[in-house]
Design an enzyme around this catalytic site. Structure first.
Site, PDB file in Angstrom:
ATOM      1  N   ARG A  28       0.897  -1.214   0.127  1.00  0.00           N
ATOM      2  CA  ARG A  28      -0.029   0.160   0.091  1.00  0.00           C
ATOM      3  C   ARG A  28       0.726   1.157   0.066  1.00  0.00           C
ATOM      4  O   ARG A  28       1.791   1.306   0.788  1.00  0.00           O
ATOM      5  CB  ARG A  28      -0.868  -0.058   1.392  1.00  0.00           C
ATOM      6  CG  ARG A  28      -1.793   1.152   1.346  1.00  0.00           C
ATOM      7  CD  ARG A  28      -2.546   1.093   2.572  1.00  0.00           C
ATOM      8  NE  ARG A  28      -3.192   0.175   2.950  1.00  0.00           N
ATOM      9  CZ  ARG A  28      -3.766  -0.168   4.077  1.00  0.00           C
ATOM     10  NH1 ARG A  28      -3.693   0.459   5.119  1.00  0.00           N
ATOM     11  NH2 ARG A  28      -4.295  -1.498   4.293  1.00  0.00           N
ATOM     12  N   SER A 116      -8.577   0.060   0.317  1.00  0.00           N
ATOM     13  CA  SER A 116      -9.350  -0.358   1.214  1.00  0.00           C
ATOM     14  C   SER A 116      -9.968   0.897   1.929  1.00  0.00           C
ATOM     15  O   SER A 116     -10.659   1.768   0.870  1.00  0.00           O
ATOM     16  CB  SER A 116      -8.512  -1.006   2.198  1.00  0.00           C
ATOM     17  OG  SER A 116      -9.187  -1.641   3.285  1.00  0.00           O
ATOM     18  N   HIS A 117      -9.812   1.287   3.046  1.00  0.00           N
ATOM     19  CA  HIS A 117     -10.549   2.338   3.808  1.00  0.00           C
ATOM     20  C   HIS A 117      -9.664   3.830   3.811  1.00  0.00           C
ATOM     21  O   HIS A 117      -9.904   4.656   4.449  1.00  0.00           O
ATOM     22  CB  HIS A 117     -10.924   2.027   5.244  1.00  0.00           C
ATOM     23  CG  HIS A 117      -9.556   1.660   6.016  1.00  0.00           C
ATOM     24  ND1 HIS A 117      -9.091   0.331   5.738  1.00  0.00           N
ATOM     25  CD2 HIS A 117      -8.596   2.257   6.860  1.00  0.00           C
ATOM     26  CE1 HIS A 117      -7.901   0.041   6.525  1.00  0.00           C
ATOM     27  NE2 HIS A 117      -7.866   1.320   7.042  1.00  0.00           N
ATOM     28  N   LYS A 126      -4.052  -6.215  -2.361  1.00  0.00           N
ATOM     29  CA  LYS A 126      -4.255  -7.457  -1.590  1.00  0.00           C
ATOM     30  C   LYS A 126      -4.151  -8.726  -2.371  1.00  0.00           C
ATOM     31  O   LYS A 126      -4.793  -8.739  -3.421  1.00  0.00           O
ATOM     32  CB  LYS A 126      -5.477  -7.392  -0.919  1.00  0.00           C
ATOM     33  CG  LYS A 126      -5.640  -6.215   0.089  1.00  0.00           C
ATOM     34  CD  LYS A 126      -7.233  -6.340   0.987  1.00  0.00           C
ATOM     35  CE  LYS A 126      -7.103  -4.949   1.852  1.00  0.00           C
ATOM     36  NZ  LYS A 126      -8.396  -4.505   2.027  1.00  0.00           N
ATOM     37  N   ASP A 250     -16.595  -0.409   4.462  1.00  0.00           N
ATOM     38  CA  ASP A 250     -15.355   0.303   4.080  1.00  0.00           C
ATOM     39  C   ASP A 250     -15.271   0.565   2.394  1.00  0.00           C
ATOM     40  O   ASP A 250     -16.157  -0.176   1.749  1.00  0.00           O
ATOM     41  CB  ASP A 250     -14.126  -0.038   4.929  1.00  0.00           C
ATOM     42  CG  ASP A 250     -13.548  -1.264   4.074  1.00  0.00           C
ATOM     43  OD1 ASP A 250     -14.026  -2.027   3.397  1.00  0.00           O
ATOM     44  OD2 ASP A 250     -12.349  -1.286   4.445  1.00  0.00           O
TER      45      ASP A 250
HETATM   46 ZN   LIG Z   1     -11.091  -2.831   3.369  1.00  0.00          ZN
END
Ligand SMILES: [Zn+2]
Length: 470
Positions: A28, A116-117, A126, A250
């Protein structure tokens, strides 16, 4: 400019990632700063190498609704195919839909492009391989392969295959509610939007959809339901429209947030009590896993209901691995990752968790607010996170653990230290993903909580650390 970049890529022999992007559970970074299309291509090439070492060559690829996701996906697919991997592109959707593809299509692995969030300028990857999370040493090894330029040459194929209809069918198959409910949903303009529209069109009951249009700028609010401010819009809708409950996701749909009919937030560990009760009813003695941040109420309730509580380390990859190892039918984290292996695949899927929750409430005669009120009352701190250097964070925890051991304190040390006293418990752990220490405490009453906080602050002080007031 574009041409120059492409030419540079054609001569990719070695590639060094910004070391901050190779994290414990995923890759990330900030797009255009620590993470770019060149990295995505190198991830594809290095992943291809690791797959080949296992004798595998087919990968499903999906991406979330962020503005940078399609370009990162294209670069990733380019890197995979030029190293001989056959790619099945499933397109835009939530992370659990990619997991679904990895579990149900004829593929060996899956890669999801998602931030993601996190804020809109973040993105990441991922990964799953052989239906298991690809994390920790796997991710470090991926970085080493790229740094050594250990890439393979090949010519993989690309096919497009939508799994969204099959995914929605699969979600609906396990809906077992008996009474229709009125539900407000908040997709937060994240990648669950389209799936949510399809799902709610076929679920019984009345559905009020908020922010279901996928928009990578996240115009309504940040897509992170663990932050109370991101649930304000949902809470208002639940109260105004007299809903039975509200459900939020999320940005990539692997975490759930829930609001009861009175507009009150149910945290991940509270939600888990209700879900665990339903599982234990049909599977007496079942092992139910929750992370070290979860309330003691959850562990006690699982035991009281006839289940076997198991406290495990925080981190979705770690929890999934432990679930597979123990055969636990259900696991959950405070952060809202809920994992069902009961009738499902054991990965964190917030849409699936929502369907099962509606079943639990829709089969009962009581409402979510009453179920929530039935839980023992405790007072606890939110998760307190404060900076601590990479070099210091694990050493500090080791010192605290050693001192506590000498005093004979009752503690769990599977992830940091979680200490029990007659008042309740306090937790201190090092984050695996950031240079922060995480603390939390929970007691039966405020004076007890004050005593626990004082113990925690004292231990930190003995190791030369000062947390901000909490
Ligand atoms: Zn997530």
């Amino acid at each position: 400019m574009r041409l120059a970049l492409t030419r540079g890529l054609e001569h990719m022999h070695v590639h060094r990632f910004n070391p901050t992007i190779l994290r414990e559970y995923d890759i990330r970074g900030v797009v255009g700063d620590t993470l770019g299309e060149v990295d995505a291509r190198a991830i594809g090439r290095a992943f291809a190498r690791l797959l080949a070492e296992r004798g595998k060559r087919r990968v499903a690829v999906g991406y979330d609704g962020r503005l940078s996701s399609p370009a990162l996906a294209a670069s990733l697919v380019g890197g995979l195919t030029e190293s001989g991997v056959d790619v099945v592109r499933i397109g835009l959707g939530p992370t659990p839909m990619l997991y679904f593809a990895a579990f149900t299509l004829d593929v060996d692995a899956g890669i999801m492009i998602t931030g993601s969030h996190n804020p809109a300028d973040y993105n990441g990857f991922k990964m799953v391989i052989d239906k298991k999370p690809f994390y920790g040493p796997d991710i470090q090894r991926l970085g080493e392969v790229a740094a050594a330029g250990d890439f393979l040459a090949g010519a993989g194929t690309v096919v497009d295959r939508s799994v969204s209809a099959a995914y929605i069918d699969r979600l609906l198959r396990d809906y077992d509610g008996e009474r229709p409910l009125t539900i407000a949903w908040d997709a937060g303009n994240g990648a669950t939007g389209d799936a949510l529209v399809s799902l709610t069109a076929r679920l019984p009951g009345a559905h009020i959809l908020l922010n279901q249009v996928i928009d990578g700028t996240f115009p309504a609010h940040h897509p992170d339901p663990t932050e109370p401010k991101n649930l304000v819009q949902l809470q208002a809708a639940v109260v105004e429209r007299r809903c039975d409950l509200g459900i939020a996701f999320d940005g990539d749909g692997d975490r759930i947030g829930v609001v009861d009919g009175k507009g009150r937030i149910l945290w991940g560990d509270q939600l888990m009590v209700l879900l665990a009760e339903d599982i234990i009813r049909t599977r007496p003695g079942a092992t139910i896993i929750a992370d070290v941040k979860a309330s003691q109420v959850l562990f006690d309730e699982i035991g009281r209901m006839g289940g076997t509580p198991l406290m495990w380390r925080t981190g979705h990859s770690l929890i999934k691995t432990k679930m597979a190892e123990t055969g636990a039918p259900l696991a959950g984290e405070m952060s809202g990752h809920i994992f069902f292996a009961d009738r499902y695949y054991g990965y964190d899927d917030a849409l699936y968790a929502a369907v099962r929750l509606l079943g639990v409430i829709g089969r009962g005669t009581t409402d979510l607010a009453s179920l929530r009120d039935r839980l023992p009352v405790v007072v606890n701190t939110p998760e307190l996170r404060f900076p601590c250097s990479e070099a210091r964070k694990f050493a500090a925890i080791d010192e605290v653990r050693a001192r506590l051991r000498q005093t004979g304190a009752e503690m769990s040390d599977i992830d940091g230290v979680r200490v029990r006293t007659p008042d309740g418990w306090w937790l201190l752990r090092a984050s695996n993903t950031q240079d922060v220490l995480v603390a939390r405490a929970e007691a039966r009453d405020e004076p007890g909580l004050r005593r626990l906080k004082a113990l925690l602050v004292k231990e930190l002080a003995l190791s030369g650390l000062t947390p901000p007031p909490f």
